[in-house]
Enzyme design. Structure first.
Site, PDB file in Angstrom:
ATOM      1  N   HIS B 402      33.473  56.844  92.805  1.00  0.00           N
ATOM      2  CA  HIS B 402      34.200  57.960  93.431  1.00  0.00           C
ATOM      3  C   HIS B 402      33.300  59.061  93.964  1.00  0.00           C
ATOM      4  O   HIS B 402      33.773  59.989  94.614  1.00  0.00           O
ATOM      5  CB  HIS B 402      35.210  58.553  92.464  1.00  0.00           C
ATOM      6  CG  HIS B 402      34.688  59.645  91.575  1.00  0.00           C
ATOM      7  ND1 HIS B 402      33.576  59.493  90.793  1.00  0.00           N
ATOM      8  CD2 HIS B 402      35.139  60.896  91.345  1.00  0.00           C
ATOM      9  CE1 HIS B 402      33.364  60.619  90.118  1.00  0.00           C
ATOM     10  NE2 HIS B 402      34.285  61.485  90.428  1.00  0.00           N
ATOM     11  N   GLY B 403      31.993  59.014  93.677  1.00  0.00           N
ATOM     12  CA  GLY B 403      31.145  60.093  94.172  1.00  0.00           C
ATOM     13  C   GLY B 403      29.718  59.905  93.716  1.00  0.00           C
ATOM     14  O   GLY B 403      29.331  58.812  93.303  1.00  0.00           O
ATOM     15  N   LYS B 478      33.746  75.935 100.412  1.00  0.00           N
ATOM     16  CA  LYS B 478      33.766  75.779  98.949  1.00  0.00           C
ATOM     17  C   LYS B 478      34.507  76.961  98.324  1.00  0.00           C
ATOM     18  O   LYS B 478      34.518  78.059  98.870  1.00  0.00           O
ATOM     19  CB  LYS B 478      32.325  75.817  98.398  1.00  0.00           C
ATOM     20  CG  LYS B 478      31.418  74.714  98.842  1.00  0.00           C
ATOM     21  CD  LYS B 478      31.685  73.387  98.186  1.00  0.00           C
ATOM     22  CE  LYS B 478      31.425  73.368  96.697  1.00  0.00           C
ATOM     23  NZ  LYS B 478      31.668  72.037  96.097  1.00  0.00           N
TER      24      LYS B 478
END
Lengths: 137, 479
Positions: B402-403, B478
């Site tokens: 996933h990352g 962010k």
């Protein structure tokens, strides 16, 4: 280490803290301070308001997590930032009064999702109580 | 405690059964990654998950595995319908945290002078961080509908197009949601947050398709080299966090009552057929749907802001959903285990579904190539789009990474970032960063993460998910 306090511990993905205090009620207060310090980046707060608190837990470890969950809930929904508390512990329950700065959402600097049960430790030694709590961020 | 690893091949490592483990562990990694993995507590966590009743096959770990709480992040475990358990800690607090990718036909080369303005427009449009809540005001009744209908609620309210729903895992709505089971606390936390990003590792990012590895799959996904993309990483916000917390409390009691021995309390669980598990799954689905709606609403905000900044209509901008995947979830799925079709409850915590070609749950336009798997990296380097494979169906219950996975703790990342002009550094790399908090940027610096290219290369080489395209970041928002 002095009679009571808290310090951050290394954890790769999340945040963990170590707490110590001479008795369990002050350990819980220390936990609240550690959590609020993380949330506000250590901002100076004015505990000008009071709120009652009461909760039932399964055991002392669970009580620590639920208490911190309460502190987190109030901080993230109302910006009530706990600075101190007078707590009475009986069995695995807790009741008392929290002191804190109300409506201080603007002082929040970081988001903590939850107080976890992972690697949770609460021990009583000759010098008092110690605990370790991991927060999910 | 040190965990043993047995090498199966260059990309697969077995953690043999030991003590109360009911199945072995299986970790996807290279030899050098295993050295890193050994240094944290994730191998022990993979072994802990293998203790849970009714676990089927292996306790799995993807190459981005790292120390989480309870389950490791990057963990996958499937449980038998009759003998198995449900563990809310196997989903985590950020229920249906996930990634959505959109693509369009606009060439980035023509947009370069406007990237900074676009990053500002995106930052203004998508609420993020702690200071700015949702732009929506939801009534309690509407919150019920969000929890029942997911992304479809958002589309009905004019946030996006009906066609968006075809390219979301579960069509953007997990069935079985029951808002009546969601606590007042969870509602209080979630209601003001729909359509907001949150903070930490969540982001909204403009990027560019930098490289294509599989022409046919990229064409099916609508990805063309040099064009603009938008990626959104967020979850179910306070609603999901509280639903998990509420469930853990019930499950802690239940675990003792059902006699489930727990190597870590965060793994507390109840039999899948128990009222506690049924209750959790119905409330978890509410958070899953909230998160789908959340990403859908932010998609609409982003489209509107980008189109306006570029002086074109949203139709001219043409940002279409490539896919939207969850990476924290427990779901009922059918899988073949040793030649037998079985209904299993698959927990994915920091892992992405990666169904292979031909699977009926892969959207029709992608069915020949496999489900898109979205794997974001750090904000300075790159992200990947992969496609699920038949081998994933056989080995990992149709799951992939996933990352990138964190390499440095937040505190260490801040020390590394101390005194550095981070925004300028990233700008020199060609990335405009807009953030609510400088501290978040320091905690999320590229060096804080492992190289996601190594992670996806393992999945690709192991045949679990095939590389389709690489994306590079251009503008990052962010919290």
């Amino acid at each position: 280490m002095s009679g009571r306090g808290h310090r951050p511990l290394e954890h790769t993905a999340d945040l963990a803290v170590e707490l110590w205090a001479p008795d369990e009620a002050s350990l819980l207060v220390e936990g609240a301070r550690a959590l609020v310090e993380l949330l506000t980046d250590g901002a100076e707060l004015h505990g000008s308001a009071e709120r009652p608190v009461e909760l039932e837990a399964l055991d002392p470890e669970d009580r620590l997590v639920r208490w911190l969950g309460e502190v987190l809930f109030l901080a993230s929904t109302e910006g009530f930032l706990v600075t101190d508390a007078a707590l009475e512990l009986a069995g695995s329950s807790l009741r008392g009064t929290m002191r804190g700065e109300p409506g201080a959402t603007a002082r929040l600097r970081s988001e903590i999702k939850a107080v976890t049960y992972h690697d949770l430790q609460l021990t009583r030694g000759p010098e008092g109580y110690r605990a370790r709590v991991v927060f999910d961020v | 405690m040190s965990t043993q690893f047995q090498r199966i091949d260059d990309f697969r490592w077995r953690i043999p059964r030991e003590g109360g483990m009911r199945v072995p562990g299986l970790v996807y990694a290279t030899a050098s990654m295993i050295e890193d993995i050994r240094r944290d507590k994730s191998p022990q966590q993979v072994a802990n998950v293998a203790h849970l009743p009714g676990i089927v096959g292996h306790s799995l770990a993807m190459p981005d595995v790292h120390w989480g709480y309870g389950f490791p992040i990057g963990g996958v475990a499937a449980f038998d319908e009759e003998q198995g358990v449900l563990s809310p800690g196997g989903v985590g607090y950020d229920i249906n945290c996930g990634v959505r990718l959109l693509s369009c036909d606009l060439p980035v080369d023509e947009l370069r002078p406007r990237l900074e303005a676009l990053s500002v427009a995106l930052y203004r449009a998508v609420p993020c961080g702690l200071g700015r809540g949702s732009r929506l005001s939801l009534s309690e009744r509407e919150l019920d509908r969000v929890m029942e209908q997911g992304a479809a609620w958002a589309v009905d309210r004019g946030h996006g197009e009906p066609d968006d729903l075809r390219r979301i895992e579960e069509g953007g709505r997990l069935v079985g949601a029951d808002p009546g089971r969601v606590s007042t606390r969870a509602r209080t936390r979630g209601r003001p947050q729909l359509g907001s990003l949150g903070s930490g590792n969540h982001f909204c990012e403009l990027g560019q398709v930098a490289e294509i590895y599989d022409e046919a799959a990229a064409a099916a996904f609508g990805l063309r080299a040099g064009t603009l993309t938008l990626m959104i990483h967020s979850g179910s916000r306070g609603l999901g966090h509280q639903i998990c917390e509420d469930a853990l409390r019930r499950m802690l009691e239940a675990s003792a009552r059902y006699g489930i021995a727990l190597p870590d309390r965060q793994l507390c669980a109840a039999p899948l057929r128990s009222p506690e598990a049924i209750d959790y799954l119905a409330s978890m689905a509410c958070a899953v749907n909230f998160a789908f709606a959340n990403r859908q609403v932010m998609t609409a905000f982003a489209r509107e802001a980008l189109a306006q900044e570029l002086g074109m209509s949203e139709a001219e901008l043409g940002l279409r959903v490539v896919y939207d995947v969850c990476h924290n979830i427990a779901k009922w799925e059918e899988h073949e285990v040793e030649g037998e079709r079985r209904r299993l409850c698959v927990h994915r915590k920091g892992a992405t579904r990666a169904f292979g070609p031909g699977h009926p749950q892969v959207p029709e336009p992608y069915r020949e190539v496999g489900q898109p798997v979205l794997v974001p990296g750090d904000m300075g380097r790159y992200s990947y789009v992969l496609a699920g494979t038949e081998r994933a169906m056989k080995e990992t219950f149709g799951s992939s990474c996933h990352g990138a996975g964190r390499r440095l703790s937040r505190a260490k990342a801040k020390r590394v970032a101390q005194g550095r002009p981070l925004f300028r550094e990233l700008r020199e790399r060609g990335v405009f960063v807009q953030a609510d908090s400088k501290r978040t940027v320091a905690e999320e610096i590229p060096e804080a993460y492992k190289d996601v290219a190594e992670v996806v290369d393992v999945m690709d080489a192991a045949g679990i998910a095939r590389k389709v395209a690489k994306l590079v970041p251009l503008a990052v928002v962010k919290g």
